[in-house]
Design a protein around this motif. Structure first.
Motif, PDB file in Angstrom:
ATOM      1  N   LEU A   1       3.324  -6.078   3.258  1.00  0.00           N
ATOM      2  CA  LEU A   1       3.224  -7.317   4.006  1.00  0.00           C
ATOM      3  C   LEU A   1       3.327  -8.448   3.002  1.00  0.00           C
ATOM      4  O   LEU A   1       2.585  -8.480   2.019  1.00  0.00           O
ATOM      5  CB  LEU A   1       1.884  -7.376   4.744  1.00  0.00           C
TER       6      LEU A   1
ATOM      7  N   GLN B   1       3.143   0.641   3.318  1.00  0.00           N
ATOM      8  CA  GLN B   1       3.047  -0.661   3.957  1.00  0.00           C
ATOM      9  C   GLN B   1       3.374  -1.772   2.975  1.00  0.00           C
ATOM     10  O   GLN B   1       3.078  -1.663   1.787  1.00  0.00           O
ATOM     11  CB  GLN B   1       1.621  -0.906   4.475  1.00  0.00           C
TER      12      GLN B   1
ATOM     13  N   VAL C   1       6.706  -8.577   7.589  1.00  0.00           N
ATOM     14  CA  VAL C   1       7.282  -7.339   7.071  1.00  0.00           C
ATOM     15  C   VAL C   1       8.729  -7.708   6.718  1.00  0.00           C
ATOM     16  O   VAL C   1       9.539  -7.936   7.611  1.00  0.00           O
ATOM     17  CB  VAL C   1       7.255  -6.224   8.128  1.00  0.00           C
TER      18      VAL C   1
ATOM     19  N   THR D   1       0.824  -1.199   0.000  1.00  0.00           N
ATOM     20  CA  THR D   1       0.000   0.000   0.000  1.00  0.00           C
ATOM     21  C   THR D   1       0.861   1.254   0.000  1.00  0.00           C
ATOM     22  O   THR D   1       1.672   1.450   0.901  1.00  0.00           O
ATOM     23  CB  THR D   1      -0.897   0.037   1.255  1.00  0.00           C
TER      24      THR D   1
END
Lengths: 269, 263, 335
Positions: free
Chosen positions: C82, C80, C87, C7
């Motif tokens: 994932l 972000q 992470v 994101t």
């Protein structure tokens, strides 16, 4: 941890095997490294003979210092060759270091295992020969304490030089070209430490006392082994600070190295 | 000549662009000079003159050797070797000039750069810290210029020859390390050869190495009288010619091997 | 549940400028300029388990930077990311144990070792159970035809052989995710095909999610249903390859061979298509999707003339993507 050590052992074995593949080149290289130390000692010996020693130290006394430093530097150069700044800088630029980060084990360990230059035994052997010559010709007064402390000093020197290599390697995370200035501390350090430290200008000696604790690793212990008076007025326990100085340097270097790796991951190359 | 000029310009630009590295390199050379000067002073102790070399001369010696260290590439070079091992040599051989001359031009461009950007500032810095000796006649300066050029040419030919070993050995670096280690100790780089016993000097004189450093030093310090000076320069020239001829012969044999065996 | 979700990912670098020329170098002595390069400038996407996604873009578009962040080599400036529940840069060791990555230009294998020894070392590094290792190696060895060079040192392998060995090395520990950076660069047609088949195999049979960057559009055409296109650090397109072709494919062509006697006569023109070539009885029409369909055009023509033969030419995917880059057909990111 056991897994990690097992991997390290395997990586080193691999290095040894692949270096022994080129037998001729291995022999030649070992001879070359040994020969360089040998001829550099011969020239030193000839010069000291011509000038009747240096700064009140005889040839044999200088040889003791020199032998200690050579053995330690050679050993370090073998164990820490993965961190050799020139070589490591190239690895970073070519992306080989990235490959280490893609494996699920400590990157530091992998750098240790990435190079193990066995031809350095040439240097270690020559250093041992010089050290033996010094010990035999000096007829020193050996006590059990001194016998135990000599290998400890050499091991501390290995940690110290290894720390310098690591610091040098870390700097290459920031610099594009691996810069020569790192040599001041590594090769320069080992060269200057082969002579009694009282011959240097004050500021050089201060640097190698307070910034880099070199004086506690060669000069102070050597005075103790050789039973020579100290012209510099170091405290009497200075001779026994070698392990502290060696380990502290290595730990500081490790911390800097970790910081360098974090920086590398945030900027890449 | 044009090729040389272009290469020179590029190397000069590079040195300016990476000035942090250039300055750091200068500092490194200077630092080692200081160490060596300290050793010299400790060795001299209360003496003022050893083998016709005054303490001031000896300190100057450490400055000069550090200053011409990179001009002469004392620690060796491995470029030609890399080009042979990687096979790049094949394209280089197709170019319309001699392989030897090509590398010589490159090396010269780089050497002059090192002399101007490394050597000159270094000796000036040295002059701030120590009282250094200078050649005092025009003739001496001229002789120095000739000796320096010959020294560089001998150094280049020697390094080129060592590099050619790559034609026969895949691991020529080991040979290089051995050869360049030898150069450092037998050329008078570490200490003026006059400090050594006669037998050692005689041994050194059987090799081209003193022509690379020791001659330059002795010319600079002015310790050579007229006929001695001529003899020293002629000896440099002799080694240059000899090495040049050997390089050509070895080169020809190497290329023949390359052509027949395909590398 | 997506296996990768990204994101608003950014990665900016500060780059010192080197001025060109001698004068520039001299001026550089007194001042340095640095510029901020937005290598990745706000991209978002997600990948579902089992997908095989092509990540395209010209040189310097931000492909490698994205891949480096996805593999945990680089920490993003912001945003972000994932991947496989981790992470990447924060839990590097646990994360990389479950992924495979091949960066086309670099090998992960030990240069002086025979391939097999490198693979065995990796078995210990990844703690692959002996049985699984043997089983996987046997399978990959056959599919990638590693047999002939398993005992050859890596330094003596050809580029294609090395790439196959590297791909094998990246998969022996049965990763969930595979990242490939230019897996076919510099390879010949046969080697490319073998590698593509293998990638398809492990994606279909083993369900490994694959993200691959490439310059070579035939890789994409043969492998990927979904493509993402990046340029100047921004996503230009993210969707089905077929849809991309439909939207930006430009004109299609219909090649018609008329019966002999029709040729000389009429003007043969049709509404919605233009004649771009006429050579005796052979006529080439060009037509856009928005004006007329291929079948519409054909029925129109066959109603009026007698036709001996015809064929439709689809526009080249390469042309399509080149047009997207050049004309910047997608100004805004598509999501």
């Amino acid at each position: 941890m056991r897994h990690t050590l097992d991997i390290y052992r395997r990586l080193i074995l691999v290095q040894i095997r692949s270096q022994l593949q080129y037998r001729v080149s291995f022999l030649l290289d070992t001879l070359a490294t040994g020969f360089q130390v040998f001829i550099s000692f011969i020239t030193l010996a000839l010069i000291l003979q011509r000038f009747d020693g240096i700064g009140g130290w005889t040839l044999s006394e200088v040889a003791f210092l020199y032998g200690m430093v050579e053995v330690a530097f050679g050993t370090m150069d073998m164990l820490f060759s993965g961190f050799d700044p020139a070589n490591f800088g190239r690895q970073v630029r070519q992306g080989a270091f990235d490959q280490l980060l893609l494996r699920p084990i400590s990157a530091t360990l992998q750098v240790f295992g990435s190079q193990f230059i066995i031809r350095r035994v040439g240097r270690i052997a020559q250093g041992l020969a010089v050290l033996t010559f010094a010990i035999v010709s000096l007829n020193l007064n050996w006590t059990p304490a001194k016998l135990v402390y000599l290998p400890i000093v050499i091991a501390s020197l290995v940690c110290f030089f290894g720390g310098l290599f690591m610091i040098g390697a870390t700097i290459t995370f920031w610099t594009v070209d691996s810069i020569e200035v790192i040599n001041i501390f590594t090769y320069g350090g080992s060269e200057m430490m082969s002579y009694p430290m009282h011959i240097y200008p004050d500021w050089v000696r201060r640097f190698f006392t307070y910034i880099l604790p070199a004086i506690f690793l060669n000069y102070a212990p050597a005075l103790y082994f050789l039973g020579k008076p100290d012209p510099l007025g170091l405290p009497p326990f200075a001779a026994f600070l070698a392990p502290v100085a060696g380990i502290a340097t290595l730990l500081a270097a490790l911390a800097f190295w970790q910081y360098g790796m974090r920086h590398y991951q945030s900027t890449g190359t | 000549m044009r090729l040389f000029f272009e290469l020179f310009k590029r190397a000069f630009q590079r040195a300016l662009t990476y000035r942090a590295a250039s300055i750091a390199g200068l500092m490194t050379n200077f630092f080692f000079g200081l160490l060596r000067a300290a050793v010299i002073m400790a060795l001299y102790g209360s003496r003022t003159d050893v083998s016709g070399i005054s303490i001031q001369d000896a300190i100057t010696f450490t400055g000069i050797t550090q200053a011409i260290l990179s001009f002469l590439n004392i620690f060796g070079s491995y470029d030609v070797m890399n080009s042979v091992s990687s096979g790049e040599i094949a394209t280089d051989l197709l170019k319309p000039y001699s392989y030897f001359a090509f590398w010589m031009a490159r090396d010269f461009g780089n050497a002059i750069n090192q002399l101007l950007l490394r050597g000159l500032p270094l000796i000036l810095t040295y002059a701030v810290f120590f009282h250094i000796t200078l050649p005092n006649t025009l003739a001496q300066w001229l002789a120095l210029a000739v000796a320096l050029m010959l020294a560089w040419a001998v150094s280049f030919s020697w390094r080129f020859l060592v590099n050619l070993s790559a034609f026969w050995s895949p691991e020529a670096r080991g040979i290089g390390r051995l050869a360049f280690g030898l150069t450092m100790f037998l050329s008078g780089f570490m200490m003026p050869l006059r400090f050594f016993p006669d037998w050692f000097v005689a041994l050194c004189n059987l090799t081209p190495f003193p022509s690379i450093i020791n001659t330059v030093i002795e010319v600079y310090l002015g310790v050579l009288g007229g006929p001695e000076l001529i003899r020293a320069l002629l000896s440099q020239a002799f080694w240059l010619v000899l090495l040049f001829v050997i390089c050509q012969l070895v080169m020809r044999a190497g290329v023949r091997k390359l052509v027949i065996q395909g590398g | 549940m997506s296996i990768i979700s990204v994101t608003d990912l950014h990665k900016h670098f500060k780059v010192n400028k080197h001025r060109s020329g001698l004068a520039g170098a001299v001026r550089g002595l007194f001042s340095t300029e640095s510029t901020l390069v937005r290598a990745v400038d706000g991209i978002s996407f997600s990948v579902e388990p089992g997908e095989l996604v092509g990540y395209l873009g010209p040189n310097g578009a931000g492909k490698s930077t994205t891949l480096k962040m996805l593999t945990g080599l680089l920490v993003p400036t912001s945003g972000q990311l994932l991947s496989n529940g981790h992470v990447p840069w924060r839990e590097r060791k646990t994360y990389v144990a479950r992924i495979g990555a091949v960066f086309g230009q670099r090998t992960t294998l030990w240069w002086d070792l025979p391939v097999i020894e490198s693979l065995e070392l990796l078995q210990y590094v990844y703690k692959v159970p002996r049985e699984r290792f043997r089983h996987n190696l046997a399978e990959f060895r056959e599919l990638l035809e590693l047999g002939p060079f398993l005992n050859t040192p890596v330094r003596s392998l050809s580029l294609g052989q090395r790439m196959r060995a590297d791909i094998c090395a990246a998969l022996l520990h049965e990763p969930d995710l595979l990242f490939l950076d230019e897996p076919t660069i510099g390879l010949d047609v046969v080697a490319k095909e073998r590698i593509r088949q293998f990638i398809r195999h492990i994606n279909r049979e083993r369900g490994v999610t694959v993200l691959l960057t490439t310059h070579d559009l035939s890789d994409v055409e043969k492998l990927c249903e979904r493509v993402m296109i990046i340029d100047h650090g921004r996503l230009l397109y993210d969707g089905q390859l077929a849809a991309l072709r439909d939207r930006f494919g430009g004109k299609r062509e219909l090649v018609v061979d008329f019966a002999e006697d029709e040729g000389a006569a009429a003007d043969l023109s049709v509404d919605g298509a233009t004649i771009i070539e006429r050579d005796g009885p052979r006529v080439v029409y060009s037509f856009g999707r928005e004006t007329i369909s291929a079948s519409g055009l054909i029925s129109l023509l066959s109603a009026r003339y007698r036709i001996r033969d015809l064929s439709v030419r689809e526009p080249d995917i390469e042309d399509t993507i080149r047009r997207i880059y050049e004309e910047r057909l997608l100004e805004k990111p598509s999501n």
